[in-house]
Scaffold this active site. Sequence first.
Site, PDB file in Angstrom:
ATOM      1  CG  LEU A 135      -1.940   1.140   1.291  1.00  0.00           C
ATOM      2  CD1 LEU A 135      -2.959   1.022   0.174  1.00  0.00           C
ATOM      3  CD2 LEU A 135      -2.622   1.177   2.646  1.00  0.00           C
ATOM      4  CG  ASP A 136      -0.527   4.622   0.184  1.00  0.00           C
ATOM      5  OD1 ASP A 136      -1.164   4.644  -0.884  1.00  0.00           O
ATOM      6  OD2 ASP A 136      -1.042   4.790   1.286  1.00  0.00           O
ATOM      7  CD  GLU A 137       6.153   1.466   1.120  1.00  0.00           C
ATOM      8  OE1 GLU A 137       7.163   1.702   0.432  1.00  0.00           O
ATOM      9  OE2 GLU A 137       6.039   1.821   2.299  1.00  0.00           O
TER      10      GLU A 137
END
EC number: 3.5.1.10
Lengths: 284, 284, 284, 284
Positions: A227-229
């Site tokens: 997530l969000d990486e």
Amino acid sequence: MQKITILIHCEDQKGIIASVTNYIAGIEGNIIYLDQHVDANENVFFMRLECEFSTQNWDLELIKKDFQANLADKFNMSWEIYTQEYKPRMALFISKYDHCLYDLLGRYSAGELPLEIPLIISNHEDLKGVAQRFDIPFHHVPFTKNIKEEGEKQQIALLKEYDINFIVLARYMQIITPKLIELYKNRIINIHHSFLPAFPGAKPYHSAFARGVKIIGATSHYVTEELDEGPIIEQDITRVSHSHSIEDFIVKGRDLERSVLARAVKLHAERKTMVYNNKTVIFS
Amino acid sequence: MQKITILIHCEDQKGIIASVTNYIAGIEGNIIYLDQHVDANENVFFMRLECEFSTQNWDLELIKKDFQANLADKFNMSWEIYTQEYKPRMALFISKYDHCLYDLLGRYSAGELPLEIPLIISNHEDLKGVAQRFDIPFHHVPFTKNIKEEGEKQQIALLKEYDINFIVLARYMQIITPKLIELYKNRIINIHHSFLPAFPGAKPYHSAFARGVKIIGATSHYVTEELDEGPIIEQDITRVSHSHSIEDFIVKGRDLERSVLARAVKLHAERKTMVYNNKTVIFS
Amino acid sequence: MQKITILIHCEDQKGIIASVTNYIAGIEGNIIYLDQHVDANENVFFMRLECEFSTQNWDLELIKKDFQANLADKFNMSWEIYTQEYKPRMALFISKYDHCLYDLLGRYSAGELPLEIPLIISNHEDLKGVAQRFDIPFHHVPFTKNIKEEGEKQQIALLKEYDINFIVLARYMQIITPKLIELYKNRIINIHHSFLPAFPGAKPYHSAFARGVKIIGATSHYVTEELDEGPIIEQDITRVSHSHSIEDFIVKGRDLERSVLARAVKLHAERKTMVYNNKTVIFS
Amino acid sequence: MQKITILIHCEDQKGIIASVTNYIAGIEGNIIYLDQHVDANENVFFMRLECEFSTQNWDLELIKKDFQANLADKFNMSWEIYTQEYKPRMALFISKYDHCLYDLLGRYSAGELPLEIPLIISNHEDLKGVAQRFDIPFHHVPFTKNIKEEGEKQQIALLKEYDINFIVLARYMQIITPKLIELYKNRIINIHHSFLPAFPGAKPYHSAFARGVKIIGATSHYVTEELDEGPIIEQDITRVSHSHSIEDFIVKGRDLERSVLARAVKLHAERKTMVYNNKTVIFS
């Protein structure tokens, strides 16, 4: 005149640029744009070219075959070639926030984006009217923990039906399933409402407010399982002060989200992005 | 390893990039940076390369001769080649303002600028102490309407004596003479305290205040005979509001002047600027 | 004319602004600047005023006593009053990086900072020459794990000897001890070379490069016991791309560090900062 | 709770802030926002307040009368009072460019703008479909040199019919007549596609390209009889380089025009702008 865009990456080797530019000259092409990048740590070479050809005897499939045989094989290149006419087909995934949606559809209608939008998928009915205003097919695909698999199945069926090349999550508030991520690897663009890696996850404006930052940001990235990486495509920021409330952060953030997402979508559609090692090369 | 920078410009023609990159490959060079630009209106081609060579049999003068004979003649190129070791010699012209002077000398002392500063010329004695602090020869050359010719003569003699390659006007408050401009064509850098072409000439902060602008700027440019009309190298801006007085504009402007001038100086010293048709090509 | 700056904070209550402005009017003062802020979550009121008084019968101590008795007691205010002449005395703590040091000393020498710099402390001898150039007393105070206590003792003795009001860590590469932090609460300013809260701790440019961000930043904050977690005073950013190496990040970052630290120092010296609840109110 | 916004300007005098804040306290109001500005050159005082009142006995007309009699008369104030519910009615004037139109209608539909849009007037039929998409009455009012008077008459009749408070020229390509300017003094907002005062008049992107600037801008201002000389509300800029064509300038400029105009419209609708002496005070 026929114009094509070529994207190349391969292990860095001596003489690549000369070989590529020679090759283009050899098939009577005129290079009108060339940019290249070497990732020195990873020893990888990236290149983007735009070339013009006189249309006599023009045959894209022949060129591709020739390119593979006479150039790509030699350097073990990964490559893609696009004609100027080609417009990728983009699906929008939305929930209840409408600001990025209005912005993208406005730009699309104003002729600013070199792409087609044949499909909008939402886990809510709320924004159906917006899709209708812009005459774009809207499909309600419920998606919650319990019906994930069913939702995923419907999503994939629709993406196939509409022949979708890439997906844009315009503040879509659900996690994308690993299967869909795998199907559209480096082809799902998300907008996160913080200056990543600061404030990943939920409620970033609240966290930014609590920390007392003087600048807030937004980040557009390709979706990966973390997530969000994922690889960052574009970021931007705006100044805030003690006088701004969380609500002010949210209002100011909407403007950032809009413009950062629109720029990322445009870069992707123009074939100006390449992904390597969880990072992007963004050509000018 | 020997590293060189090559700057080329010539009429745009088919196959230039291929010929140049071939040539470099042919003399066993490895291209580590390449950027090119075509001015489509003027049909001019610009290129900047950085190449590495193994030092065996390295002979710069031989390479230059060979480059001319086997490549440049063919395309009627203008070109320059610099080794990495070469540091241009810069003269600072100053008057009474010290902020750009302190900034440039601080950066120079901190090792940030790839150049030498063997000479400071001022039309006033005021800042002699600053030059002394940084151990740089300071020469007071009076310069007013009546003694222009004498001043110009002294300036030119000093520039020759100190073997100066380029001149930076760090808020030098006098007009440069046409003769000196001709001698140092595209090698005199000025900082003007406005966002050109807005507010050329004297007292730009006063004019900006009177007009009620919401943004002020600074512009670094090469000096030509037309005041504030030379090729722009770099610009930057900062926000102002109704709450700022002219004095606030001046204070905020000092920061702009400092950083815009420092960036322009660095770009010039790194051979990243090319001038054509009263505009600049600035390589990344 | 006598000019004073007043800073106030207290619990938010009805009628504070009226009472304060009435009070100033009552003692024949003229308000030339007023800014106020209410932290609605915490119910705290903040105010900054600049007032002019005719110098007849002017007595600062009398005014302070009167202010306490007739205004501050009523609202249970915390307050500070400064005359325009007052210049806080700042100590610079440095190690081996010289760019922020040169920048601050250059601005100081150019008369841009309303403060005195009577003391530079370093844990290395390297930059002694820079201090000498600017005629500022330089003290070498070794500081490592093993001699922390001795170092702290020397630091505190010097700060006392030179009557220091606040400390600026200009890329000082050591942790400040809790005792010193307590002594100079909200009066130690640090510059961190990242866009906090992204990349706290060591080697932020390396982490930013690894993450593939498109923007890097710098953050100036008051030092608290939690590393890089103190109240943020100022932040700024600059764009980077795939073409920039870690070394490029560092070079670009130096410019950010310089300007962000200089702005924070100026804000503090001009009494434009107030700290509450690990956040700052920054008056314009 | 009833919330009102008060705008005041008058000659600067001692004790105004105290009198105003006293007055508000006296009528049981709570000030939740106060900002003031003194134009020291012109000796004019400006103030913006937001106040809350308990709704018991709330009577706006009574308050206005009382404000005039007990405060405004004393200081010879010009003033305006708005309730929070009040939404100004805005007319959009357009021609053939649709990007600002889509942007403003998208923001309006997304609920971001505190105003009504009951009327769109265009001198062409081209964008009628966009108005229809958003269900806003569209009127085609031809306007050329020969039929100016007839066009003006129709415009004024429509503005009256729809009870319009202010006008936004969203890239309206015609000159507004003096009569209309007089009728809507400081209430006609234009977006000019340059960083004024650089490049006023026609084709600013072409002029910016020819000059070789490194930054382009957009400016929103109130319309006065002098073309592009009215009071500036908001400006913004974006970087360009030698690699950008005029077409690139235009594309990048569209983004600037959009956001600068939207911000100016919002500031005006929120009553955060005051005009004096051909300049604006913009409250935060």
